[in-house]
Write a protein that holds these residues in place. Structure first.
Motif, PDB file in Angstrom:
ATOM      1  N   ALA A 165     -30.033  47.805 -42.236  1.00 43.58           N
ATOM      2  CA  ALA A 165     -28.926  48.847 -42.034  1.00 43.58           C
ATOM      3  C   ALA A 165     -27.915  48.317 -41.369  1.00 43.58           C
ATOM      4  O   ALA A 165     -26.634  48.650 -41.780  1.00 43.58           O
ATOM      5  N   ALA A 166     -27.836  47.218 -40.555  1.00 42.56           N
ATOM      6  CA  ALA A 166     -26.733  46.762 -39.870  1.00 42.56           C
ATOM      7  C   ALA A 166     -26.086  45.588 -40.805  1.00 42.56           C
ATOM      8  O   ALA A 166     -25.167  45.022 -40.408  1.00 42.56           O
ATOM      9  N   ALA A 167     -26.608  45.245 -41.679  1.00 45.00           N
ATOM     10  CA  ALA A 167     -26.323  43.976 -42.653  1.00 45.00           C
ATOM     11  C   ALA A 167     -25.723  44.322 -43.822  1.00 45.00           C
ATOM     12  O   ALA A 167     -26.398  44.399 -44.905  1.00 45.00           O
ATOM     13  N   SER A 168     -24.617  45.055 -43.935  1.00 45.35           N
ATOM     14  CA  SER A 168     -24.165  45.672 -44.953  1.00 45.35           C
ATOM     15  C   SER A 168     -22.822  45.156 -45.258  1.00 45.35           C
ATOM     16  O   SER A 168     -22.208  44.378 -44.325  1.00 45.35           O
ATOM     17  N   GLY A 169     -22.153  45.404 -46.556  1.00 42.00           N
ATOM     18  CA  GLY A 169     -20.904  44.999 -46.776  1.00 42.00           C
ATOM     19  C   GLY A 169     -20.636  43.679 -47.424  1.00 42.00           C
ATOM     20  O   GLY A 169     -21.677  43.203 -47.855  1.00 42.00           O
ATOM     21  N   ALA A 170     -19.295  43.294 -47.980  1.00 43.17           N
ATOM     22  CA  ALA A 170     -19.089  42.359 -48.963  1.00 43.17           C
ATOM     23  C   ALA A 170     -19.615  41.019 -48.572  1.00 43.17           C
ATOM     24  O   ALA A 170     -20.022  40.301 -49.356  1.00 43.17           O
ATOM     25  N   GLU A 171     -19.461  40.900 -47.276  1.00 43.25           N
ATOM     26  CA  GLU A 171     -20.017  39.525 -46.687  1.00 43.25           C
ATOM     27  C   GLU A 171     -21.332  39.291 -47.074  1.00 43.25           C
ATOM     28  O   GLU A 171     -21.911  38.453 -47.287  1.00 43.25           O
ATOM     29  N   ARG A 172     -22.114  40.172 -46.577  1.00 42.50           N
ATOM     30  CA  ARG A 172     -23.483  40.288 -46.680  1.00 42.50           C
ATOM     31  C   ARG A 172     -23.917  39.963 -48.289  1.00 42.50           C
ATOM     32  O   ARG A 172     -24.851  39.225 -48.623  1.00 42.50           O
ATOM     33  N   ALA A 173     -23.319  40.829 -49.199  1.00 40.90           N
ATOM     34  CA  ALA A 173     -23.621  40.793 -50.579  1.00 40.90           C
ATOM     35  C   ALA A 173     -23.216  39.412 -51.116  1.00 40.90           C
ATOM     36  O   ALA A 173     -24.008  38.577 -52.069  1.00 40.90           O
ATOM     37  N   THR A 174     -22.227  38.858 -50.489  1.00 46.69           N
ATOM     38  CA  THR A 174     -21.873  37.375 -51.100  1.00 46.69           C
ATOM     39  C   THR A 174     -22.833  36.265 -50.784  1.00 46.69           C
ATOM     40  O   THR A 174     -23.309  35.579 -51.447  1.00 46.69           O
ATOM     41  N   LYS A 175     -23.490  36.655 -49.563  1.00 49.45           N
ATOM     42  CA  LYS A 175     -24.229  35.709 -49.078  1.00 49.45           C
ATOM     43  C   LYS A 175     -25.650  35.877 -49.962  1.00 49.45           C
ATOM     44  O   LYS A 175     -26.370  34.965 -50.247  1.00 49.45           O
ATOM     45  N   GLU A 176     -26.015  36.872 -50.203  1.00 49.12           N
ATOM     46  CA  GLU A 176     -27.161  37.238 -51.288  1.00 49.12           C
ATOM     47  C   GLU A 176     -27.075  36.680 -52.428  1.00 49.12           C
ATOM     48  O   GLU A 176     -27.912  36.324 -53.001  1.00 49.12           O
ATOM     49  N   ASP A 177     -25.809  36.858 -52.883  1.00 50.33           N
ATOM     50  CA  ASP A 177     -25.616  36.404 -54.186  1.00 50.33           C
ATOM     51  C   ASP A 177     -25.475  34.812 -54.425  1.00 50.33           C
ATOM     52  O   ASP A 177     -26.256  34.182 -55.354  1.00 50.33           O
ATOM     53  N   LEU A 178     -25.188  34.177 -53.192  1.00 49.82           N
ATOM     54  CA  LEU A 178     -25.414  32.837 -53.054  1.00 49.82           C
ATOM     55  C   LEU A 178     -26.848  32.357 -53.054  1.00 49.82           C
ATOM     56  O   LEU A 178     -27.000  31.197 -53.870  1.00 49.82           O
ATOM     57  N   ILE A 179     -27.650  33.046 -52.484  1.00 50.85           N
ATOM     58  CA  ILE A 179     -29.136  32.796 -52.667  1.00 50.85           C
ATOM     59  C   ILE A 179     -29.688  32.991 -53.869  1.00 50.85           C
ATOM     60  O   ILE A 179     -30.378  31.912 -54.445  1.00 50.85           O
ATOM     61  N   LEU A 180     -29.326  33.907 -54.711  1.00 52.99           N
ATOM     62  CA  LEU A 180     -29.878  34.000 -55.956  1.00 52.99           C
ATOM     63  C   LEU A 180     -29.032  32.871 -56.989  1.00 52.99           C
ATOM     64  O   LEU A 180     -29.765  32.556 -57.879  1.00 52.99           O
ATOM     65  N   ALA A 181     -28.175  32.764 -56.730  1.00 48.23           N
ATOM     66  CA  ALA A 181     -27.526  31.707 -57.758  1.00 48.23           C
ATOM     67  C   ALA A 181     -28.041  30.451 -57.547  1.00 48.23           C
ATOM     68  O   ALA A 181     -28.274  29.738 -58.502  1.00 48.23           O
ATOM     69  N   ASP A 182     -28.485  29.700 -56.257  1.00 46.15           N
ATOM     70  CA  ASP A 182     -29.029  28.648 -56.038  1.00 46.15           C
ATOM     71  C   ASP A 182     -30.389  28.799 -56.724  1.00 46.15           C
ATOM     72  O   ASP A 182     -31.021  27.840 -57.228  1.00 46.15           O
ATOM     73  N   LEU A 183     -31.100  29.829 -56.376  1.00 45.77           N
ATOM     74  CA  LEU A 183     -32.555  30.143 -56.815  1.00 45.77           C
ATOM     75  C   LEU A 183     -32.518  30.148 -58.396  1.00 45.77           C
ATOM     76  O   LEU A 183     -33.474  29.296 -59.027  1.00 45.77           O
ATOM     77  N   LEU A 184     -31.715  30.466 -59.010  1.00 40.17           N
ATOM     78  CA  LEU A 184     -31.446  30.609 -60.327  1.00 40.17           C
ATOM     79  C   LEU A 184     -31.385  29.246 -61.142  1.00 40.17           C
ATOM     80  O   LEU A 184     -31.993  28.737 -62.050  1.00 40.17           O
ATOM     81  N   ARG A 185     -30.712  28.414 -60.263  1.00 39.08           N
ATOM     82  CA  ARG A 185     -30.174  27.284 -60.689  1.00 39.08           C
ATOM     83  C   ARG A 185     -31.250  26.105 -60.478  1.00 39.08           C
ATOM     84  O   ARG A 185     -31.406  25.164 -61.194  1.00 39.08           O
TER      85      ARG A 185
END
Length: 324
Positions: A165-185
């Motif tokens: 709940a305290a971890a929302s917003g664009a910065e958190r979303a960007t970090k989660e996208d980085l995790i998934l991008a690295d995992l996909l590659r």
């Protein structure tokens, strides 16, 4: 035809035009399994010409044989350059076979419905029923190895009831996208990542689904790339809808989101570092929330003890009562 089916057929064409040694399932694909008429013509031309030609010459001869506007040697060469890895080709062939099965079932079902609406109980209706039964039998035999429900390990770290709940917003979303991008590659990171970061740490249902899909594929030793992940997500959503468990997609379709992840420039190992950072932030947020909501307790040491008088019926044996 779906976008993913078109992409799968183009990937197969690129693989067939290359010098790669392809799995036998590719040769077992029938012409009718190829849904797009141009792709079907290209695959047929490759099979007819590859005994006599190879390399760039095969590409040029196929373009001449097909003779369709837009299907020239340059476009076919692009498919060769963008072809999937050899160990992924069988997965693409299975996608194409599965899409073919769905088309055939749909066609026969529509034939049965039309015959029934016209009042026919013999002739076309019976023919379609027979062909539908044959298609279903072939499908059961072909996909039996992929339907076994193996016992799977607990793949993800315990969530410990953490909330984001305290971890929302664009910065958190960007970090989660980085995790998934690295995992996909780099799907070889999946096992380590799954022990670090629970899927509940992702702040959107779409990211959580992508994370769980990639990790599950990795645990099953399945090939992983953009199209395979998008195809698997599409199958999961179809199953969810059939069972009334449909989950709304995110702001963009799964296919577009996974394609965007595939274009992210990310260094190997970024997922592990960011996952540790996210998990630590979630732990701190959870501890802060618990401490702020804990009741204030007045310690007995700050209060004066008072000895109560013995009750009238006390026989003198019981010790005096102490009020703190």
């Amino acid at each position: 035809m779906s976008y993913l089916t078109v992409r799968a057929e183009q990937a197969l064409i690129g693989a067939m035009l290359s010098d790669d040694e392809l799995p036998s399932i590719v040769d077992r694909l029938k012409p009718d399994d190829i849904g797009h008429n141009v792709a079907r013509a290209i695959v047929t031309a490759i099979r007819e010409l590859r005994a006599a030609f190879d390399g760039p010459q095969l590409v040029a001869e196929v373009a001449l044989r097909v003779n369709v506007v837009g299907v020239d040697a340059e476009w076919l060469e692009q498919l060769v350059e963008q072809r999937p890895r050899v160990d992924h080709v069988a997965a693409y062939a299975r996608m194409i076979k599965e899409a073919s099965f769905k088309r055939r079932v749909t066609a026969h079902a529509e034939g049965i419905a039309a015959a029934a609406a016209a009042g026919h109980t013999t002739g076309p209706a019976v023919d379609h029923l027979g062909q539908l039964a044959q298609v279903l039998a072939e499908h059961a035999i072909a996909y039996a190895p992929f339907t076994d429900d193996h016992q799977r390990p607990d793949r993800f770290a315990s969530s410990r009831h953490l909330t984001s709940a305290a971890a929302s917003g664009a910065e958190r979303a960007t970090k989660e996208d980085l995790i998934l991008a690295d995992l996909l590659r780099n799907p070889e990171l999946a096992r380590e990542l799954a022990t670090l970061l629970p899927s509940e740490s992702f702040t959107s249902e779409q990211r959580r689904n992508v994370y769980e899909t990639i990790v599950s594929l990795a645990y099953d030793h399945e090939p992983i790339d953009e199209i395979i992940v998008a195809w698997t997500l599409a199958k999961q959503r179809t199953a969810d809808r059939l069972y009334g468990l449909a989950i709304p997609e995110g702001a963009e379709p799964d296919t577009a989101y996974v394609a965007r992840l595939a274009r992210v420039d990310v260094d190997f190992g970024t997922a592990i570092a960011v996952a540790r950072e996210i998990y630590a932030a979630d732990v701190r947020a959870e501890l802060t929330a618990r401490m702020s909501s804990a009741p204030v307790v007045e310690h007995a040491i700050h209060r004066k003890a008072e000895i109560l008088p013995a009750p009238a019926h006390d026989n003198g044996v019981n010790p005096p009562q102490i009020r703190l």
